[in-house]
Design a protein around this motif. Structure first.
Motif, PDB file in Angstrom:
ATOM      1  N   VAL A 278       0.847  -1.185   0.000  1.00 25.45           N
ATOM      2  CA  VAL A 278       0.000   0.000   0.000  1.00 25.45           C
ATOM      3  C   VAL A 278       0.883   1.235   0.000  1.00 25.45           C
ATOM      4  N   GLY A 279       0.535   2.254  -0.799  1.00 23.44           N
ATOM      5  CA  GLY A 279       1.257   3.515  -0.806  1.00 23.44           C
ATOM      6  C   GLY A 279       2.676   3.377  -1.295  1.00 23.44           C
ATOM      7  N   ALA A 280       3.561   4.154  -0.677  1.00 24.41           N
ATOM      8  CA  ALA A 280       4.936   4.244  -1.169  1.00 24.41           C
ATOM      9  C   ALA A 280       5.825   3.104  -0.669  1.00 24.41           C
ATOM     10  N   GLY A 281       5.299   2.239   0.181  1.00 23.43           N
ATOM     11  CA  GLY A 281       6.140   1.194   0.756  1.00 23.43           C
ATOM     12  C   GLY A 281       7.126   1.817   1.735  1.00 23.43           C
ATOM     13  N   GLU A 282       8.289   1.212   1.822  1.00 20.27           N
ATOM     14  CA  GLU A 282       9.306   1.736   2.740  1.00 20.27           C
ATOM     15  C   GLU A 282       9.961   2.985   2.114  1.00 20.27           C
ATOM     16  N   VAL A 283      10.009   4.056   2.903  1.00 18.22           N
ATOM     17  CA  VAL A 283      10.672   5.288   2.429  1.00 18.22           C
ATOM     18  C   VAL A 283      11.589   5.783   3.554  1.00 18.22           C
TER      19      VAL A 283
ATOM     20  N   GLU B 133      13.935   7.040  -8.048  1.00 20.57           N
ATOM     21  CA  GLU B 133      15.267   6.633  -7.607  1.00 20.57           C
ATOM     22  C   GLU B 133      15.558   7.317  -6.278  1.00 20.57           C
ATOM     23  N   TRP B 134      16.402   6.674  -5.482  1.00 24.18           N
ATOM     24  CA  TRP B 134      16.826   7.292  -4.231  1.00 24.18           C
ATOM     25  C   TRP B 134      18.315   7.625  -4.306  1.00 24.18           C
TER      26      TRP B 134
ATOM     27  N   TYR C 139       8.822   1.458  -3.718  1.00 28.18           N
ATOM     28  CA  TYR C 139       7.610   1.627  -4.528  1.00 28.18           C
ATOM     29  C   TYR C 139       7.878   1.174  -5.966  1.00 28.18           C
ATOM     30  N   ALA C 140       8.992   1.617  -6.525  1.00 26.01           N
ATOM     31  CA  ALA C 140       9.323   1.271  -7.917  1.00 26.01           C
ATOM     32  C   ALA C 140       9.492  -0.234  -8.074  1.00 26.01           C
ATOM     33  N   GLN C 141      10.211  -0.855  -7.144  1.00 28.18           N
ATOM     34  CA  GLN C 141      10.427  -2.306  -7.291  1.00 28.18           C
ATOM     35  C   GLN C 141       9.122  -3.068  -7.170  1.00 28.18           C
ATOM     36  N   SER C 142       8.205  -2.559  -6.332  1.00 30.64           N
ATOM     37  CA  SER C 142       6.927  -3.268  -6.187  1.00 30.64           C
ATOM     38  C   SER C 142       6.101  -3.155  -7.471  1.00 30.64           C
ATOM     39  N   LYS C 143       6.233  -2.043  -8.165  1.00 29.50           N
ATOM     40  CA  LYS C 143       5.504  -1.878  -9.422  1.00 29.50           C
ATOM     41  C   LYS C 143       6.118  -2.733 -10.539  1.00 29.50           C
ATOM     42  N   LEU C 144       7.422  -2.899 -10.480  1.00 29.58           N
ATOM     43  CA  LEU C 144       8.098  -3.684 -11.514  1.00 29.58           C
ATOM     44  C   LEU C 144       7.791  -5.173 -11.400  1.00 29.58           C
ATOM     45  N   GLY C 145       7.591  -5.654 -10.188  1.00 29.70           N
ATOM     46  CA  GLY C 145       7.494  -7.098  -9.982  1.00 29.70           C
ATOM     47  C   GLY C 145       8.885  -7.708  -9.927  1.00 29.70           C
TER      48      GLY C 145
ATOM     49  N   LYS D 145       9.230  12.547   3.282  1.00 28.71           N
ATOM     50  CA  LYS D 145       7.824  12.954   3.366  1.00 28.71           C
ATOM     51  C   LYS D 145       7.327  13.438   2.001  1.00 28.71           C
ATOM     52  N   GLY D 146       8.161  14.216   1.349  1.00 32.97           N
ATOM     53  CA  GLY D 146       7.777  14.725   0.030  1.00 32.97           C
ATOM     54  C   GLY D 146       7.533  13.587  -0.956  1.00 32.97           C
ATOM     55  N   TYR D 147       8.385  12.566  -0.890  1.00 35.84           N
ATOM     56  CA  TYR D 147       8.241  11.439  -1.820  1.00 35.84           C
ATOM     57  C   TYR D 147       6.993  10.620  -1.482  1.00 35.84           C
ATOM     58  N   THR D 148       6.751  10.439  -0.184  1.00 37.52           N
ATOM     59  CA  THR D 148       5.554   9.693   0.221  1.00 37.52           C
ATOM     60  C   THR D 148       4.298  10.396  -0.292  1.00 37.52           C
ATOM     61  N   ASP D 149       4.261  11.702  -0.161  1.00 31.94           N
ATOM     62  CA  ASP D 149       3.105  12.470  -0.665  1.00 31.94           C
ATOM     63  C   ASP D 149       3.001  12.369  -2.182  1.00 31.94           C
ATOM     64  N   TYR D 150       4.142  12.418  -2.826  1.00 28.09           N
ATOM     65  CA  TYR D 150       4.185  12.335  -4.292  1.00 28.09           C
ATOM     66  C   TYR D 150       3.580  11.001  -4.772  1.00 28.09           C
ATOM     67  N   VAL D 151       3.977   9.925  -4.110  1.00 29.97           N
ATOM     68  CA  VAL D 151       3.471   8.609  -4.511  1.00 29.97           C
ATOM     69  C   VAL D 151       1.970   8.501  -4.236  1.00 29.97           C
ATOM     70  N   LYS D 152       1.529   9.090  -3.121  1.00 27.51           N
ATOM     71  CA  LYS D 152       0.081   9.050  -2.808  1.00 27.51           C
ATOM     72  C   LYS D 152      -0.722   9.666  -3.945  1.00 27.51           C
ATOM     73  N   LYS D 153      -0.202  10.722  -4.517  1.00 28.18           N
ATOM     74  CA  LYS D 153      -0.925  11.381  -5.617  1.00 28.18           C
ATOM     75  C   LYS D 153      -0.945  10.517  -6.874  1.00 28.18           C
TER      76      LYS D 153
END
Lengths: 303, 140
Positions: free
Chosen positions: B2-7, B18-19, B34-40, B130-138
């Motif tokens: 759910v959401g951004a995963g671990e950040v 990317e981080w 988040y990216a790896q979860s989307k990639l599978g 925090k900024g990235y977590t919000d970004y992913v939520k959107k």
């Protein structure tokens, strides 16, 4: 290293069609699992692992909503897949009406990864508008027992494949090289079986020793063995669209597998490496892109 | 997921998922949870060459911004550099174990180390946790 047979088979391909199709299913042709991550079998090469990468649509309603959303986002088609039931097929029965509705409402190209469906489900899949069956074809009774662990025979594969052929516009046999724990065993019989339906397309796969499965530590077939079998497939089906599918090792031997397949005369490859597309160009092929699974029919361009 | 995963806190994040971890004068880079979860399941990682000059990702995207590609069974996605600079080191473990991107995106699954050329300016283009977590939520 290219063998004499590969010289012949590449020429067969080149003279018929000088295009090399690079296939990219993401994001225009996603795979859906109608069973989520559930599977009644625990096949040694998969162990339910690959289901986890599919879009889970475990109820007809979720399937309908997902497909409508995908279509509205520009998706061209979907692969309907899922885990097998105890009889070795994906349990489509509760989804048939929804599949028909999805087809009518969206016009999506519908591929189905079926397994050993009984005759009536094959017929229903055709009736509700499934365009293509991706059919895993196994040519050895012991391999079926070893890998799937079910008491089904090669003849059952022939029967299901022919039932699908009678009912659907396209049936594409998929033959996994090295499925018998890495050994070459029933692949040549599978090629013989495929001839029963005069396939318009054929997909060759290579066993992937997938982490956290029972085949994790096996050594799969060599690139040369893969090249030889693909060349035999090309000779046997000179007019068919021949593809190297997505399920193949992408380890250090990745490029070797791909080049063997290229020289053996494949028409299509899913996610080829840059080295392979460059090699295709050097061989005089025009590289073109399809945004779909490598099994889709030639009439479906996906672009 | 759910959401951004671990950040993790203390890292910088790009819009391309990317981080960046600042390590003295160098910057370690990888893809987010988040990216790896989307990639599978990641089955192949194409790494950049050591010495390659890269530019910070911006629109329109170009090859000069790529630090390789991450491939799953049915998808291949370019990895874009979150900073401009020179590739100093790549993660050799990913050649044999590309799945580290899935299992350890922020540690063993790092992609490369950069020597940034405009760190101070370009960090301002990146997000904090925090900024990235919000970004992913959107995006969800």
């Amino acid at each position: 290293m290219t063998t004499n047979i590969q010289h012949r088979t590449f020429l067969i391909k080149f003279r018929r069609d000088s295009t090399f199709w690079a296939c990219y299913p993401h994001p225009k042709f996603p795979t859906i699992s109608i069973t989520g991550d559930k599977c009644a079998l625990n096949c040694k090469h998969c162990g339910r692992h690959y289901l986890q990468n599919m879009l889970a649509c475990q109820t007809p309603d979720i399937l309908r909503k997902t497909c409508l959303e995908l279509a509205s986002n520009g998706v061209h088609g979907v692969l309907l897949s899922g885990g097998y039931n105890e009889d070795g097929y994906v349990p489509f029965a509760p989804f048939l009406d929804t599949i028909e509705q999805v087809k009518n409402d969206t016009g999506l190209f519908l591929s189905a990864h079926t397994g050993l469906v009984p005759n009536w489900i094959a017929r229903e899949l055709g009736r509700v508008g499934v365009d293509l069956a991706d059919f895993d074809l196994i040519g050895d009774d012991e391999t079926i027992k070893l890998v799937l662990g079910i008491d089904r025979k090669v003849e059952d594969y022939r029967t299901a494949m022919k039932a699908l052929k009678r009912s659907l516009p396209h049936v594409v046999p998929h033959i996994c090289i090295g499925l018998h724990a890495g050994e070459i065993k029933g692949e040549r019989v599978a090629l013989e079986l495929a001839a029963d339906i005069t396939p318009q397309a054929l997909v060759m796969l290579v066993l992937v020793p997938t982490p956290r499965t029972e085949f994790e530590h096996i050594t799969g077939p060599s690139p040369a063995e893969v090249g030889e079998l693909i060349a035999e497939a090309r000779l046997k089906f000179p007019e068919a669209t021949l593809a190297l599918g997505c399920m193949r090792p992408r380890d250090a031997r990745r490029v070797e597998f791909e080049l063997q397949a290229l020289h053996a005369g494949v028409d299509r490859m899913e996610l080829p490496s840059e080295q392979t597309t460059e090699a295709a160009r050097k061989l005089g092929l025009q590289v073109q892109r399809i945004e779909a699974c490598c099994s889709v029919s030639s009439s479906f361009t996906g672009v | 997921m759910v959401g951004a995963g671990e950040v993790p806190e203390g890292l910088y994040y790009s819009r391309e998922h990317e981080w960046v971890k600042i390590e003295g004068k160098l910057a370690r880079v990888g893809v987010t949870d988040y990216a790896q979860s989307k990639l599978g399941d990641v089955v192949y990682v194409e790494l950049p060459e050591v010495g390659k000059q890269v530019k910070q990702a911006a629109e329109p995207k170009g090859k000069e911004m790529e630090i390789g590609a991450v491939e799953s069974i049915k998808a291949v996605s370019a990895a874009y550099s979150p900073l401009s600079g020179t590739v100093k080191e790549v993660n050799p473990s990913l050649q044999e174990r590309p799945e580290l991107i899935n299992t350890s995106p922020y540690n063993e699954g790092w992609i490369c180390v950069l020597e940034p050329s405009a760190l101070e300016v370009e960090l301002k283009q990146l997000m904090d946790a925090k900024g990235y977590t919000d970004y992913v939520k959107k995006l969800e």
